[in-house]
Design an enzyme around this catalytic site. Structure first.
Site, PDB file in Angstrom:
ATOM      1  N   LYS A  35       0.856  -1.192   0.000  1.00  7.21           N
ATOM      2  CA  LYS A  35       0.000   0.000   0.000  1.00  7.21           C
ATOM      3  C   LYS A  35       0.884   1.231   0.000  1.00  7.21           C
ATOM      4  O   LYS A  35       2.037   1.175   0.462  1.00  7.21           O
ATOM      5  CB  LYS A  35      -0.892   0.006   1.245  1.00  7.21           C
ATOM      6  CG  LYS A  35      -2.115   0.884   1.135  1.00  7.21           C
ATOM      7  CD  LYS A  35      -3.274   0.215   0.414  1.00  7.21           C
ATOM      8  CE  LYS A  35      -4.419   1.157   0.144  1.00  7.21           C
ATOM      9  NZ  LYS A  35      -5.598   0.475  -0.423  1.00  7.21           N
ATOM     10  N   ASP A  47      -6.959   4.501  -4.613  1.00 10.52           N
ATOM     11  CA  ASP A  47      -7.647   4.344  -3.328  1.00 10.52           C
ATOM     12  C   ASP A  47      -8.276   5.709  -3.054  1.00 10.52           C
ATOM     13  O   ASP A  47      -8.463   6.505  -3.999  1.00 10.52           O
ATOM     14  CB  ASP A  47      -6.667   3.922  -2.219  1.00 10.52           C
ATOM     15  CG  ASP A  47      -7.367   3.506  -0.920  1.00 10.52           C
ATOM     16  OD1 ASP A  47      -7.958   2.427  -0.894  1.00 10.52           O
ATOM     17  OD2 ASP A  47      -7.350   4.272   0.060  1.00 10.52           O
TER      18      ASP A  47
END
Ligand code: NDP
Length: 453
Positions: free
Chosen positions: A125, A165
């Protein structure tokens, strides 16, 4: 103390200022106790302690120039968590709340989510504390380029493949991919969520929202229920929420809510196809606030300033059958979870990552409602990113039907895997246990095969 409790205690002691990371580790680890008994080889190889430690975590400076000519500096992160079963894979978040602890929580969750998709993807991430809200297109472009100026050296189609995201959609992916292509002089599948004209996949924008609705439909089917005629609460107004609304409408449900970080709207008449198109234009093109929706649809919609969907459902006593939280972490607290269930909700499927606090999850489980945790319910996004990677490697593009069918099959398979695993461990219907154990076991076996590396 058990091995697992030791690991949780050590994580808290080592990184005391990362509460979201602690929450994610605790939520996963506490359900893994039975695996330690069943697989003493995992304990012997110390897999539990190894899996909570990222392979590597990068923090970097992102200097960029705003429209007034001032130099701004933000902080960038990429956490490459685990590549036991495939290249690191996970989104990039641009939001002022981003810090290392948030990126670690998201990266840790991503390991198990990606393992559940059936595709060969590890977990990672990234992100920045940059706030795209209120920035011009030029500023967003210059920031994305500055971010990629450092990130490019850490990623690659077989190494680490970022995606979108919160705060990172098609526009930002376009700017980052364009810059990567320029400085590396190569056109490869290094990012997913790309535009259709330059290597993106059909259905990728829709995939997380669609997948969440598909997962909820699978859970409902175990109790001979479906979406038809049901009242559905959805939070958020971004990528995941928008396409969750679209799919719920297609499946016959009525969506009554949306929110952004400023306000919540409730539309008693339902957010139908036309209203959903309005939201897409409002949020993705005009980049406006959800409160404008209530101005546009005055007859049926009410705006509640400074509240999220779950506050309003509790305060107004709104009856809901199904809830799909699609905004952000910890958006449903214990008080709001109790009110949701009291108001008739019997199914929660998480489009967002970790949107329910531990207190909320406890209530859903005690009341034995259908509860699908994010790492299973929202895995359709990364699964379709995996399908984008496959198409890029094949240098082919699949049709919309082909990708959507694969997405549906993957969501069914994730549901079955979670359901069967929970049953095998004597916890029938517990999707938290099912998702965590199924995802973990796959990764742990791969780590074991490699020896100590
Ligand atoms: P977007 O940025 O497109 O949308 C996020 C939405 O949530 C915005 O409407 C935002 O409002 C709202 N929001 C953010 N914080 C809050 C808050 N504190 N209270 C109320 N509303 C809030 O992001 P995505 O839709 O992509 O992501 C949403 C969630 O889904 C995240 O948890 C993400 O990690 C998760 N997810 C996303 C995937 C994807 O493919 N995009 C894949 C899997 C999970 P505002 O505009 O005011 O900021």
């Amino acid at each position: 103390m058990s091995v697992i409790k030791d690991v949780i205690a050590k994580v808290k002691q080592t990184d005391p200022n990362q509460p979201e990371f602690h929450q994610a580790v605790e939520e996963v680890m506490e359900t893994l106790e039975p695996t330690a008994k069943k697989h003493p080889e995992f304990v012997k190889a110390n897999i539990y302690e190894r899996i909570v430690e990222p392979e590597r975590a990068m923090q970097f400076r992102v200097p960029w120039v705003d429209d007034k000519g001032n130099v701004q500096v933000n902080r960038g992160f990429r956490v490459q968590y685990n590549n036991a079963i495939g290249p690191f894979k996970g989104g990039i978040r641009f939001h002022p709340s981003v810090n290392l602890g948030i990126i670690k929580f998201l990266g840790f969750e991503q390991i198990f989510k990606n393992a559940l998709t059936t595709l060969p993807m590890g977990g990672g991430k990234g992100g920045s504390d940059f706030d795209p809200k209120g920035k011009s297109d030029g500023e967003v472009m210059r920031f994305c380029q500055a971010f990629m100026r450092e990130l490019y050296r850490h990623i690659g189609a077989d190494v680490d493949v970022p995606a979108g995201d919160i705060g990172v959609g098609g526009r930002e992916i376009g700017y980052m991919y364009g810059y990567y292509k320029k400085i590396r002089n190569e056109h490869t599948g290094v990012l997913t969520g790309k535009g259709l004209d330059y290597g993106g996949s059909l259905v990728r924008p829709e995939a997380t929202g669609y997948g969440t609705a598909y997962f909820a439909a699978e859970m409902l089917a175990t109790r001979n229920l479906d979406f038809k005629g049901k009242t559905v609460a959805i939070s958020g107004a971004g990528n995941v929420a928008q396409f969750a609304v679209e799919k719920v409408n297609q499946l016959g449900g009525k969506v009554i809510s949306l929110c952004d970080s400023s306000s919540c709207i409730i539309d008693d008449a339902g957010i139908d196809e036309d209203k959903c198109s309005y939201v897409l234009d409002l949020k993705n093109v005009r980049r406006g606030r959800i409160s404008e929706y209530a101005g546009k649809y005055k007859k049926s919609a009410t705006c509640y300033e400074g509240k999220n969907v779950w506050d309003v459902i509790r305060e107004q006593g709104i009856k809901v059958d199904i809830a799909l939280p699609c905004a952000t972490q910890n958006e449903i607290n214990g008080k709001n979870a109790a009110a949701l269930v009291k108001n008739g909700c019997y199914c929660v499927a998480e489009g967002a990552n970790m949107p329910s606090t531990p207190e909320a999850i406890k209530i859903f489980q005690e009341k034995k409602i259908l509860y699908g945790p994010g790492k299973a319910a929202n895995a359709g996004g990364v699964a379709t990113s995996g399908l984008e990677m496959s198409q890029n490697s094949l240098r082919l593009s699949w049709t919309r039907e082909e990708v959507d069918n694969r997405l549906l099959l993957i969501m069914k398979s994730i549901h079955k895997n979670c359901y069967d695993t929970a049953e095998a461990y004597g916890r029938k219907g517990d999707y938290v246990v099912g998702a965590n154990i199924a995802g973990f076991t796959k990764v742990a076996k791969a780590m074991l095969a490699y020896g100590v590396v």
